[in-house]
Scaffold this active site. Sequence first.
Site, PDB file in Angstrom:
ATOM      1  N   LYS A 248     101.225 122.132  61.013  1.00 43.57           N
ATOM      2  CA  LYS A 248     100.246 122.552  60.011  1.00 43.57           C
ATOM      3  C   LYS A 248      98.858 122.191  60.529  1.00 43.57           C
ATOM      4  O   LYS A 248      98.434 121.032  60.475  1.00 43.57           O
ATOM      5  CB  LYS A 248     100.526 121.865  58.671  1.00 43.57           C
ATOM      6  CG  LYS A 248      99.660 122.383  57.546  1.00 43.57           C
ATOM      7  CD  LYS A 248     100.210 121.935  56.196  1.00 43.57           C
ATOM      8  CE  LYS A 248      99.387 122.506  55.054  1.00 43.57           C
ATOM      9  NZ  LYS A 248      98.024 121.965  55.012  1.00 43.57           N
TER      10      LYS A 248
ATOM     11  N   TYR B  78      99.438 132.682  61.743  1.00 47.47           N
ATOM     12  CA  TYR B  78     100.707 132.183  61.214  1.00 47.47           C
ATOM     13  C   TYR B  78     101.385 133.076  60.192  1.00 47.47           C
ATOM     14  O   TYR B  78     102.487 132.764  59.755  1.00 47.47           O
ATOM     15  CB  TYR B  78     100.572 130.755  60.681  1.00 47.47           C
ATOM     16  CG  TYR B  78      99.560 130.538  59.575  1.00 47.47           C
ATOM     17  CD1 TYR B  78      99.712 131.116  58.326  1.00 47.47           C
ATOM     18  CD2 TYR B  78      98.464 129.715  59.790  1.00 47.47           C
ATOM     19  CE1 TYR B  78      98.780 130.895  57.319  1.00 47.47           C
ATOM     20  CE2 TYR B  78      97.532 129.488  58.791  1.00 47.47           C
ATOM     21  CZ  TYR B  78      97.704 130.085  57.559  1.00 47.47           C
ATOM     22  OH  TYR B  78      96.795 129.873  56.572  1.00 47.47           O
TER      23      TYR B  78
ATOM     24  N   LYS C 111     104.158 116.712  54.701  1.00 49.88           N
ATOM     25  CA  LYS C 111     102.903 116.095  55.127  1.00 49.88           C
ATOM     26  C   LYS C 111     103.124 114.857  56.007  1.00 49.88           C
ATOM     27  O   LYS C 111     104.100 114.124  55.845  1.00 49.88           O
ATOM     28  CB  LYS C 111     102.089 115.694  53.876  1.00 49.88           C
ATOM     29  CG  LYS C 111     101.683 116.868  53.002  1.00 49.88           C
ATOM     30  CD  LYS C 111     100.837 117.895  53.720  1.00 49.88           C
ATOM     31  CE  LYS C 111      99.360 117.605  53.708  1.00 49.88           C
ATOM     32  NZ  LYS C 111      98.665 117.884  52.479  1.00 49.88           N
TER      33      LYS C 111
ATOM     34  N   CYS D 278      69.795  88.644  71.383  1.00 56.33           N
ATOM     35  CA  CYS D 278      71.226  88.693  71.707  1.00 56.33           C
ATOM     36  C   CYS D 278      71.959  87.595  70.930  1.00 56.33           C
ATOM     37  O   CYS D 278      71.551  86.426  70.980  1.00 56.33           O
ATOM     38  CB  CYS D 278      71.419  88.481  73.203  1.00 56.33           C
ATOM     39  SG  CYS D 278      73.150  88.280  73.676  1.00 56.33           S
TER      40      CYS D 278
ATOM     41  N   CYS E 201      73.187  84.931  73.948  1.00 55.56           N
ATOM     42  CA  CYS E 201      72.300  84.146  74.807  1.00 55.56           C
ATOM     43  C   CYS E 201      70.863  84.111  74.266  1.00 55.56           C
ATOM     44  O   CYS E 201      69.989  83.492  74.877  1.00 55.56           O
ATOM     45  CB  CYS E 201      72.309  84.697  76.229  1.00 55.56           C
ATOM     46  SG  CYS E 201      71.431  86.254  76.382  1.00 55.56           S
TER      47      CYS E 201
ATOM     48  N   CYS F 263      71.189  93.657  75.514  1.00 53.58           N
ATOM     49  CA  CYS F 263      70.703  92.303  75.732  1.00 53.58           C
ATOM     50  C   CYS F 263      70.032  92.288  77.098  1.00 53.58           C
ATOM     51  O   CYS F 263      70.573  92.804  78.077  1.00 53.58           O
ATOM     52  CB  CYS F 263      71.883  91.337  75.716  1.00 53.58           C
ATOM     53  SG  CYS F 263      71.544  89.792  76.574  1.00 53.58           S
TER      54      CYS F 263
ATOM     55  N   CYS G  57      73.502  85.905  80.489  1.00 56.63           N
ATOM     56  CA  CYS G  57      74.141  86.025  79.177  1.00 56.63           C
ATOM     57  C   CYS G  57      75.634  85.758  79.326  1.00 56.63           C
ATOM     58  O   CYS G  57      76.326  86.433  80.094  1.00 56.63           O
ATOM     59  CB  CYS G  57      73.910  87.428  78.611  1.00 56.63           C
ATOM     60  SG  CYS G  57      74.821  87.707  77.083  1.00 56.63           S
TER      61      CYS G  57
HETATM   62  O1  D41 Z   1      98.939 125.810  60.080  1.00 58.08           O
HETATM   63  C1  D41 Z   1      98.662 125.973  58.900  1.00 58.08           C
HETATM   64  N1  D41 Z   1      97.632 125.352  58.369  1.00 58.08           N
HETATM   65  C2  D41 Z   1      99.455 126.899  58.051  1.00 58.08           C
HETATM   66  C3  D41 Z   1      98.995 127.211  56.780  1.00 58.08           C
HETATM   67  C4  D41 Z   1     100.649 127.494  58.529  1.00 58.08           C
HETATM   68  N2  D41 Z   1     101.127 127.237  59.767  1.00 58.08           N
HETATM   69  N3  D41 Z   1     101.333 128.353  57.736  1.00 58.08           N
HETATM   70  C5  D41 Z   1     100.892 128.660  56.484  1.00 58.08           C
HETATM   71  N4  D41 Z   1     101.618 129.537  55.746  1.00 58.08           N
HETATM   72  C6  D41 Z   1     101.212 129.853  54.533  1.00 58.08           C
HETATM   73  C7  D41 Z   1     102.045 130.830  53.762  1.00 58.08           C
HETATM   74  C8  D41 Z   1     103.491 130.435  53.806  1.00 58.08           C
HETATM   75  C9  D41 Z   1     101.590 130.895  52.343  1.00 58.08           C
HETATM   76  C10 D41 Z   1     101.892 132.177  54.404  1.00 58.08           C
HETATM   77  C11 D41 Z   1      99.694 128.083  55.948  1.00 58.08           C
HETATM   78  C12 D41 Z   1      99.319 128.480  54.652  1.00 58.08           C
HETATM   79  N5  D41 Z   1     100.092 129.355  53.962  1.00 58.08           N
HETATM   80  C13 D41 Z   1      98.125 128.010  53.962  1.00 58.08           C
HETATM   81  N6  D41 Z   1      97.031 127.519  54.490  1.00 58.08           N
HETATM   82  C14 D41 Z   1      96.165 127.217  53.512  1.00 58.08           C
HETATM   83  C15 D41 Z   1      96.733 127.525  52.337  1.00 58.08           C
HETATM   84  C16 D41 Z   1      97.961 128.034  52.593  1.00 58.08           C
END
Ligand code: D41
Length: 674
Positions: A119, A229, A318, A412, A415, A430, A436
């Site tokens: 992501k 993507y 995440k 400094c 020193c 310095c 120093c």
């Molecule tokens: O790399 C990304 N930031 C990323 C964002 C990703 N690799 N795929 C994404 N796929 C989607 C969908 C599934 C809705 C087509 C996304 C995002 N959305 C996304 N980025 C910001 C909001 C949504």
Amino acid sequence: MTSIPESTLAEYKQLVAELNQHNHRYYVLDDPSVPDSEYDRQMRVLQEIERVYADVVAEDSPTQRVGGIALQSFSQIKHALPMLSLDNAFSDSELQDFERKVKDRLNQTSQIDYVCEPKLDGAAVSVLYRDGMLVYGATRGDGSIGEDITANVRTIKSVPLKLQGDNIPEILEVRGEIYLPKAGFEALNEAARAAGEKTFVNPRNAAAGSLRQLDSKVTASRPLEMCAYSVGQYQSKITPSTHQGMLEALVGWGFKLNEHMETVTGIEACADYYNRLAQRRNKLPYDIDGIVYKVNQLALQERLGFVAKAPRWAIARKFPAQEEMTQLLGVEFQVGRTGAITPVARLQPVFVGGVTVSNATLHNRDEIERLDVRVGDAVIIRRAGDVIPQIAKVVLEKRPPNAEPILFPERCPVCHSSVQRNEGEAVARCSGGLFCGAQIKEAIKHFASRKAMDIDGLGDKLVELMVDETIIFSVADLYELDEQGLVGLERMAEKSAANLVAAISVSKQTTLAKFLYALGIREVGEATAQTLANNFGAIELIAQASVEELLEIDDIGPVVARHIVNFFRNPDNLSIIEALRNAGVQWADIDLSSQDSQPLKGQTWVLTGGMQIMSRAEAKDALQALGAKVASSVSAKTNQVVAGPGAGSKLAKAKNLGISVMDEAQFMDFLSAQ
Ligand code: D41
């Protein structure tokens, strides 16, 4: 206006096509096909034709990336299909919940294929093509209405102005992330710091800010990239049946994809992918904040549909956050080897980017002013990868009434010599030089370090102790030490004293390059020291060289040249060198006349992965002795890669670029044949 001759028009069209091809190889495939000089030459011919025949300029000409005048404001673009958002999973079990719901809804028990995508942490955009030509680029906005940033998107070299390949769709809307690689972000902030301007908190803000410039010339100056993507609007004769198939079609049309995308079967494989990527996160040249998983079959995506604003067929897992808020408890001022005074923030410890952070650099006096940071402030700490933690921002709303301004010292802290700052330089230093204590300590630590004189057992703590106890005052004193003098020191038994004296004695036999590096001349790192040694052969010749003579050498610029000359003009430095040589420090001078026969002269090698027979340092010495330059990253200039077990992205890049790779056994054979 003169009309263009047929043959010139043909040449022009050929140039546009070729230059776009070069751009694609360079910015999308990361695999340049021609040297920059050739690209520049073709570009000049193209520009000349466009100057003389202004009415032929093609829409996809590489000159048409940077727009003319700045906009007054951005107009809006309504997304024909909404740009959806992503649901988040914060644990493996939430990921399993996701898969269970997918299977329930599909009434399916067999395994499902997922595409795993890093992501990227940038700004989501939509880019529309009609009959293969770029029509517009838009921000995601609120998902249904975004801003028209076409002029800015056109400046990004990994965005095709015209699609290439076969089966070009009548309408193609590509969605992707525009981001700023870490190096570009650091450089941008470095420049902002130097100019006393506001810095960006993170690469994402920098990318978004760069895209929202009314003057596209500003955007063009930022090294932004786009990775595709997904696809929005789509009218075409061909319809892939999987997400992966669609991604492959995008590659054919000239888009860049993230190189770590992978299709896997089952949710366990997704979790495994997460673990593998989490380990590499810090080493990637761009920020990622997690992984996106997508059901691969488009028919299944269709059946799953979406809820509210997020698809049911995708989820983002995440990573731990790289930014957290904490409190500034105080500031200490550290003195480095060259006297540079660095303010270091002491923080209420906070868990960020996977570790507990209690110190952050404040760089210099300007940075303190620019951030307007005070002791007691709530601050946002950013720790991205192996980069030193930074204070990205002060949260002014949370400033306590008794927050105290930070005073930069006039003297400094070690020193008490005066602190000076050269015109045009951000660093305050310095002025005490080798009077120093702090500078002496740092100089000795550097001298003893592994890549310098490599004195085993002489660690930082011991150096500090020996200077504090006035046992040594300079690096030359090390060679006068005997066991009796050491034994009195804290935690120094007879055995360790004997070992240290022996290690110091062993270090006397060195190489010219290591000795030069050990001297700690400003801006002279390992590579420069090696270059100096190879070009001059003897220290006397380097000491006598003028700035002009030094500048004749590749890789030596005016700043380093000045530092080298200044260093050897200083009588204190010369007497230390003499004392070291009198104590028996020695090396073999390099016979310059034999260098033409150095078999690897002019070559660049890269060592990657583990080594079992030789240490990496030994391999490097061996290569340098044969005249090769040993670099840390693979590029088109690399001649040979030696890859051991566990080699990763460097090996992959070498293979991509078609660079010859050998393993350690082959390397040993190669060395013994020399
Ligand atoms: O790399 C990304 N930031 C990323 C964002 C990703 N690799 N795929 C994404 N796929 C989607 C969908 C599934 C809705 C087509 C996304 C995002 N959305 C996304 N980025 C910001 C909001 C949504």
